[in-house]
Scaffold this active site. Sequence first.
Site, PDB file in Angstrom:
ATOM      1  N   ASN A 165       0.856  -1.170   0.000  1.00 16.76           N
ATOM      2  CA  ASN A 165       0.000   0.000   0.000  1.00 16.76           C
ATOM      3  C   ASN A 165       0.907   1.239   0.000  1.00 16.76           C
ATOM      4  O   ASN A 165       2.135   1.124  -0.033  1.00 16.76           O
ATOM      5  CB  ASN A 165      -0.971  -0.022   1.191  1.00 16.76           C
ATOM      6  CG  ASN A 165      -0.266  -0.095   2.537  1.00 16.76           C
ATOM      7  OD1 ASN A 165       0.812   0.463   2.735  1.00 16.76           O
ATOM      8  ND2 ASN A 165      -0.884  -0.792   3.492  1.00 16.76           N
ATOM      9  N   VAL A 241     -15.892   1.250  -0.126  1.00 17.34           N
ATOM     10  CA  VAL A 241     -17.001   0.514   0.474  1.00 17.34           C
ATOM     11  C   VAL A 241     -16.936   0.721   1.978  1.00 17.34           C
ATOM     12  O   VAL A 241     -15.889   0.539   2.599  1.00 17.34           O
ATOM     13  CB  VAL A 241     -16.925  -0.995   0.137  1.00 17.34           C
ATOM     14  CG1 VAL A 241     -18.105  -1.732   0.743  1.00 17.34           C
ATOM     15  CG2 VAL A 241     -16.891  -1.201  -1.378  1.00 17.34           C
ATOM     16  N   GLY A 249      -6.680  -7.810   0.986  1.00 12.89           N
ATOM     17  CA  GLY A 249      -5.299  -7.724   0.501  1.00 12.89           C
ATOM     18  C   GLY A 249      -4.803  -9.061  -0.017  1.00 12.89           C
ATOM     19  O   GLY A 249      -4.100  -9.131  -1.032  1.00 12.89           O
ATOM     20  N   ASP A 250      -5.191 -10.141   0.673  1.00 11.71           N
ATOM     21  CA  ASP A 250      -4.809 -11.478   0.243  1.00 11.71           C
ATOM     22  C   ASP A 250      -5.453 -11.818  -1.098  1.00 11.71           C
ATOM     23  O   ASP A 250      -4.821 -12.408  -1.976  1.00 11.71           O
ATOM     24  CB  ASP A 250      -5.239 -12.498   1.296  1.00 11.71           C
ATOM     25  CG  ASP A 250      -4.665 -12.175   2.657  1.00 11.71           C
ATOM     26  OD1 ASP A 250      -3.439 -11.989   2.749  1.00 11.71           O
ATOM     27  OD2 ASP A 250      -5.435 -12.105   3.625  1.00 11.71           O
TER      28      ASP A 250
END
Length: 327
Positions: A165, A241, A249-250
Amino acid sequence: MALGPRCQDSRCTSARATRWATLRLPKSPPDLGPSHEARDPGLKVLGFEIDAVNSVQFSNHTGYAHWKGHVLNSQELHDLYEGLKLNNVNKYDYVLTGYTRDKSFLATVVDIVRELKQQNSRLVYVCDPVMGDKWSGEGYMYVPEDLLPVYREKVVPVADIITPNQFEAELLSGRKIHSQEEALVVMDMLHAMGPDTVVITSSDLPAPRGSDYLIALGSQRMRRPDGSTATQRIRMEMRKVDAVFVGTGDLFAAMLLAWTHKHPDNLKVACEKTVSAMHHVLQRTMQYAQAQAGEGQKPRPAQLELRMVQSKKDIEDPEIVVQATVL
C-alpha cells in the site's frame, strides 16, 4: 504458509505455485484474516493447484472477538520445506507471501525462494510486504520495525511482483508520497531494488472522481528482445465501500498473480480483471451481510466473510467495471 498451484490453464498444464498462506494482524484493520481463505479459492478457480503450508493455524481470523491456535516458527517452516525436498516435490512456478511479524521466519522464506529460483529461473515470486497502513493520514507499523531492513535488503530484491500500500511503499523506498508524480518516482525506486511489477494497492491521493474513490497505481517494467526496457504505468480509481472486510489484501495478491500469469505483458488488463473481480466479491458480500444483519444494523464479522464460492463466475471471468488509465 502455503505451497502452491499446478496451473491447469492453456498456458501451463503442469505448473505449481508456492505461497505462504499467512495471517494479517492489524489492530484496526482494513484487512485481517487467514489469507488462505481469500487466496486459495480464487487461485483454484483460475486453474491453480495450491500446496499450502500455513504459517498460522487459527480457529478463525482475528476480526472476531476471540481466536485460538498456533503460530509456525522458522525452524518448523524449515522442517516442512525439508520434507518437501526429501520427496523431490519442491518444484514450483510461483511463490506468494503475505504477513509475518518474525524476522527469522521472513529470512527463512527468502532462503526458500532463492533455492526455488535456482531450480527454476522462471519462478515468479509475488510478495505482499505487509508492514502497516495509514489511518487519518498517519502511518502505523503493525509489525516490528526490525522487519523493514529485511524487506528492503533481502525480500524485495528477490521479488518479481510486489503489492505494497502507499505507506509500505514509502517505508521501502524511504520517500514520502504526496502526489501521483511522487508515487511514480517511488515505483521506479522499487523497480531499481528488483521487482519488475509494482502495484500500490491503495493510497490517500486525491482521486479525480472525488472523495468516494480510492487511487491505486501500477508499474510494469518489461524487457525487449534487444535488452532495452519499456515501462507501462496505470492508475485505477476504485469506489470505497463502507465496511471492514477480511482478506481483501490477500485476494488482491492472489488475483494479481493469476491475471499477470494470463496477461504477462499487459498490466492494464491484469489489474482491471483483478480489481473488477474484487469489486464483484465485495458487492456480493456486502449485499449478503446487510440482508443478514437487517435494516439499519451493522453487520457482524461472520456476516462479512468474503462470499468467495458464490462469486466463482465473477472470479473466473469478471465483468470489467473498473477501467485502468494508462499514464
